[in-house]
Scaffold this motif. Structure first.
Motif, short mmCIF file in Angstrom:
data_model
loop_
_atom_site.label_atom_id
_atom_site.label_comp_id
_atom_site.label_asym_id
_atom_site.label_seq_id
_atom_site.Cartn_x
_atom_site.Cartn_y
_atom_site.Cartn_z
N ASN A 128 0.83 -1.21 0.00
CA ASN A 128 0.00 0.00 0.00
C ASN A 128 0.86 1.26 0.00
OD1 ASN A 128 -2.34 -1.53 0.00
ND2 ASN A 128 -2.64 -1.37 2.21
N LEU A 129 1.90 1.27 0.84
CA LEU A 129 2.80 2.43 0.91
C LEU A 129 3.50 2.67 -0.43
CD1 LEU A 129 4.39 1.99 4.44
CD2 LEU A 129 3.05 3.94 3.67
N ILE A 130 3.93 1.59 -1.07
CA ILE A 130 4.60 1.72 -2.38
C ILE A 130 3.63 2.31 -3.40
CG2 ILE A 130 5.57 0.41 -4.32
CD1 ILE A 130 6.86 -1.45 -2.14
N ASN A 186 13.45 2.03 -0.96
CA ASN A 186 13.58 1.60 0.43
C ASN A 186 12.39 0.70 0.82
OD1 ASN A 186 14.55 1.45 3.08
ND2 ASN A 186 13.38 3.26 3.69
N LEU A 187 11.19 1.13 0.47
CA LEU A 187 10.00 0.33 0.77
C LEU A 187 10.04 -1.01 0.04
CD1 LEU A 187 7.29 3.14 0.62
CD2 LEU A 187 8.00 1.89 2.67
N GLN A 188 10.52 -1.00 -1.19
CA GLN A 188 10.61 -2.24 -1.97
C GLN A 188 11.60 -3.21 -1.33
OE1 GLN A 188 8.69 -2.76 -4.92
NE2 GLN A 188 9.33 -4.85 -4.46
N ARG A 189 12.70 -2.67 -0.83
CA ARG A 189 13.70 -3.51 -0.14
C ARG A 189 13.07 -4.17 1.09
NH1 ARG A 189 17.30 -0.03 -0.94
NH2 ARG A 189 17.07 1.15 0.97
N GLN A 207 11.57 8.49 -5.31
CA GLN A 207 12.07 7.23 -5.87
C GLN A 207 12.93 6.48 -4.86
OE1 GLN A 207 11.15 5.75 -8.78
NE2 GLN A 207 12.25 4.04 -7.87
N GLN A 208 13.74 7.21 -4.11
CA GLN A 208 14.54 6.57 -3.06
C GLN A 208 13.65 5.95 -2.00
OE1 GLN A 208 17.41 9.38 -1.60
NE2 GLN A 208 18.57 9.40 -3.51
#
Length: 146
Positions: free
Chosen positions: A23-25, A56-59, A51-52
């Motif tokens: 959701n955050l992404i 970070n969220l994707q990681r 984008q950073q």
């Protein structure tokens, strides 16, 4: 203590965590698109920061997905030595070796979930009831392994 119940609590926590990251992404991407369409090049820095944040969220999402993968392989069978899936009672606390999602409460007892990669688990790995081990100069005795 029921190890299957502990496993279910961990699975629920991980599912909620993954949903939250997704959701955050999505929200961050949407705000990035808004910035792109409504503002000029001087806001390039703002887009880069977004984008950073997405990266970070994707990681963090990938880490949670990896934890979910690890949890699928955990056995709830009893064990006589400390290993992945063991519920270990020491004189200092109760530890469930699976993935680290923090402290959980089951049957009105606090259980600390720990990853097999943690220094604590590495120190107690392969030990049996009655064995002692030390982490950060703190000696613990294994009282029970389930």
């Amino acid at each position: 203590m029921n190890k299957q119940e502990l496993l279910n609590i961990i699975k629920t926590k991980l599912t909620e965590k993954i949903q939250s990251f997704e959701n955050l992404i999505a929200e961050t991407r949407a705000s990035s698109n808004d910035t792109k369409s409504s503002m000029g090049d001087k806001y390039e820095t703002g887009r880069e920061m977004l984008q950073q944040e997405i990266n970070n969220l994707q990681r963090q999402l990938n880490e949670s997905l990896n934890q979910q993968s690890v949890i699928q392989k955990i056995s709830t069978e009893p064990s006589d030595k400390v290993q992945n899936g063991s519920l270990v009672k020491t004189d200092k606390g109760l530890f469930y070796i699976a993935v680290s999602v923090g402290e959980i409460i089951s049957e009105n007892r606090k259980v600390m979930t720990v990853s097999a990669e943690s220094p604590l688990v590495k120190a107690m790995s392969g030990k049996k009831e009655g064995d002692t081990f030390a982490v950060n100069a703190m000696i613990q005795t294994i009282q029970k392994i389930e």
